[in-house]
Design an enzyme around this catalytic site. Structure first.
Site, PDB file in Angstrom:
ATOM      1  N   LYS A  78     -48.406 -20.808  13.655  1.00  0.00           N
ATOM      2  CA  LYS A  78     -48.971 -20.180  14.869  1.00  0.00           C
ATOM      3  C   LYS A  78     -47.963 -19.237  15.527  1.00  0.00           C
ATOM      4  O   LYS A  78     -48.359 -18.311  16.249  1.00  0.00           O
ATOM      5  CB  LYS A  78     -49.483 -21.236  15.859  1.00  0.00           C
ATOM      6  CG  LYS A  78     -48.459 -22.239  16.380  1.00  0.00           C
ATOM      7  CD  LYS A  78     -47.692 -21.798  17.599  1.00  0.00           C
ATOM      8  CE  LYS A  78     -46.511 -22.726  17.836  1.00  0.00           C
ATOM      9  NZ  LYS A  78     -45.642 -22.332  18.934  1.00  0.00           N
ATOM     10  N   ALA A  83     -30.002 -30.317  22.660  1.00  0.00           N
ATOM     11  CA  ALA A  83     -30.188 -30.192  24.111  1.00  0.00           C
ATOM     12  C   ALA A  83     -30.536 -28.758  24.471  1.00  0.00           C
ATOM     13  O   ALA A  83     -30.108 -28.229  25.491  1.00  0.00           O
ATOM     14  CB  ALA A  83     -28.926 -30.652  24.840  1.00  0.00           C
ATOM     15  N   GLY A  84     -31.335 -28.115  23.587  1.00  0.00           N
ATOM     16  CA  GLY A  84     -31.841 -26.779  23.910  1.00  0.00           C
ATOM     17  C   GLY A  84     -33.048 -26.903  24.826  1.00  0.00           C
ATOM     18  O   GLY A  84     -33.258 -27.940  25.475  1.00  0.00           O
ATOM     19  N   SER A  85     -33.849 -25.854  24.841  1.00  0.00           N
ATOM     20  CA  SER A  85     -35.014 -25.826  25.733  1.00  0.00           C
ATOM     21  C   SER A  85     -35.922 -27.024  25.543  1.00  0.00           C
ATOM     22  O   SER A  85     -36.253 -27.739  26.492  1.00  0.00           O
ATOM     23  CB  SER A  85     -35.857 -24.606  25.397  1.00  0.00           C
ATOM     24  OG  SER A  85     -35.604 -23.605  26.247  1.00  0.00           O
TER      25      SER A  85
END
Ligand SMILES: NC(=O)C1=CN([C@@H]2O[C@H](COP(=O)(O)OP(=O)(O)OC[C@H]3O[C@@H](n4cnc5c(N)ncnc54)[C@H](OP(=O)(O)O)[C@@H]3O)[C@@H](O)[C@H]2O)C=CC1
Ligand SMILES: O=C(CO)COP(=O)(O)O
Length: 344
Positions: A200, A10-12
């Site tokens: 990237k 439930a991070g970003s």
């Protein structure tokens, strides 16, 4: 009743993915933090998002595996295998797992060992390889693309790619995530999508360095273009398909991350160029800039496979060996003539 879709983390970005899916299906999101679980279940704002009522949170991975057939792990690469090991006993061949992690795993070695020695065995894994090594399902995929969570949370439209060897995985991912603000392409180039998403971030750190030094858009464009060439070169050496790096999960994500001031990786580079140390940056950020860890892994890959990637090597030297940034840029500008993109 239809099963909810599971989201692990439930991070970003886990929160963003949960919110996107909730437009189509109910969601069960896992957090290891009871405060976050209560917040989400009580309908309070979490990570800038107020979830719809069809999003519930749990701290129980067994319950999540038993409740959901389709699961999206969104955990930083450094903790990914540990979390997958925790849920693995409850995963069956019927589960579909689509990860969103833009980093790499190492087996039988510590990240800190990589600078000192090379290993005969192949020790680098993508997240889909971690899942198939640890779990009984083969139906795996990844989601990748220009997906800065802050923009998605503002409902700005964008697109992503679900990449998998299995069409069913792509189909299920598209059904769960597609909406008028989120277009989902399909691809069978899983390895390329995973490597492009991880690599990237290194170029985004470099682009942030250029931004922090105020060297202008010409130099930033050059860094991104030559950086793309390098990551394709490394990807091909690892078995990826070169042209797929030009798609949404490759070039698309590279442009978004390497030009955005909301990118953690870009900001990491910018702050380095402005004089902050790696320790200062880490101490002030509670979210992960995956490129820093991936940089160590890429440096290892370059040594092991005898590859030349001057931009990645110089970014490594700047980040971990305190190489003076002006000296690094001067070195790059004097690098012996090299072909443009003729190798593609
Ligand atoms: N943010 C973005 O815009 C995008 C991110 N990604 C990728 O998604 C991945 C996750 O990034 P993001 O969500 O932004 O990162 P964050 O740092 O915001 O969140 C990471 C989440 O993982 C959890 N976590 C970390 N370690 C463990 C563990 N050992 N056990 C259980 N939970 C754990 C954290 O829990 P806790 O808070 O308790 O530490 C937190 O909920 C990265 O690979 C990133 O590159 C991909 C596309 C876009
Ligand atoms: O991968 C991302 C956008 O697609 C997120 O980039 P950052 O991790 O640099 O914020």
């Amino acid at each position: 009743m239809e099963k909810p879709v599971g989201v692990i983390g439930a991070g970003s970005f886990g929160s963003t993915i949960a919110s996107l899916i909730s437009e189509n299906k109910s969601v069960l999101i896992y957090s290891r933090n009871q405060f976050e679980i209560d917040n989400i279940n009580q309908g309070k704002e979490h990570k800038g998002i107020t979830f719809a009522k069809n999003v519930t949170a749990t701290g129980d991975l067994k319950y999540l595996a038993e409740s959901c057939n389709l699961i999206f792990p969104v955990i930083p690469a450094g903790a990914f295998r540990k979390v997958i090991k925790q849920i693995a006993p409850y995963i069956t061949p019927l589960h579909i797992i689509i990860h969103a992690t833009k980093g790499l795993d190492i087996v039988e070695a510590d990240i800190e060992d990589l600078g000192n020695k090379t290993f005969d065995k192949d020790i680098i894994r993508t997240m889909s390889q971690v899942i198939t090594e640890e779990c009984s399902t083969l139906r795996v995929g990844c989601i990748s693309g220009p997906n800065l969570s802050k923009e998605i949370n503002l409902s700005y439209p964008t697109a992503a790619v679900i990449a998998s060897e299995f069409q069913e995985v792509i189909d299920q991912g598209q059904i769960a995530l597609s909406s008028s603000r989120f277009f989902v392409f399909g691809s069978h180039q899983l390895l390329t999508a995973e490597l492009a998403g991880a690599f990237k971030n290194i170029i985004a750190i470099g682009s942030g360095i250029i931004g922090g030094k105020h060297l202008g858009k010409n130099m930033q464009a050059l860094l991104i273009t030559r950086g793309l060439r390098e990551i394709i070169h490394i990807g091909i050496a690892l078995g990826a398909e070169g042209k797929a790096f030009l798609g949404t999960a490759g070039l698309g994500d590279l442009i978004a991350t390497a030009t955005s001031e909301t990118s953690r990786n870009y900001n990491f580079g910018r702050r380095l160029a402005e004089g902050d140390t790696i320790e200062q940056i880490r101490a002030s950020e509670d979210e992960v800039a995956e490129g820093v860890r991936t940089l160590k892994i890429v440096k290892y890959i370059l040594t092991k496979y005898n590859l030349h990637a001057p931009i990645c090597e110089l970014i490594y030297e700047i980040v971990f060996k305190d190489l003076n940034i002006d000296k690094a840029i001067s070195h790059l500008m004097r690098y012996p003539n090299a072909p443009d993109v003729d190798f593609l």
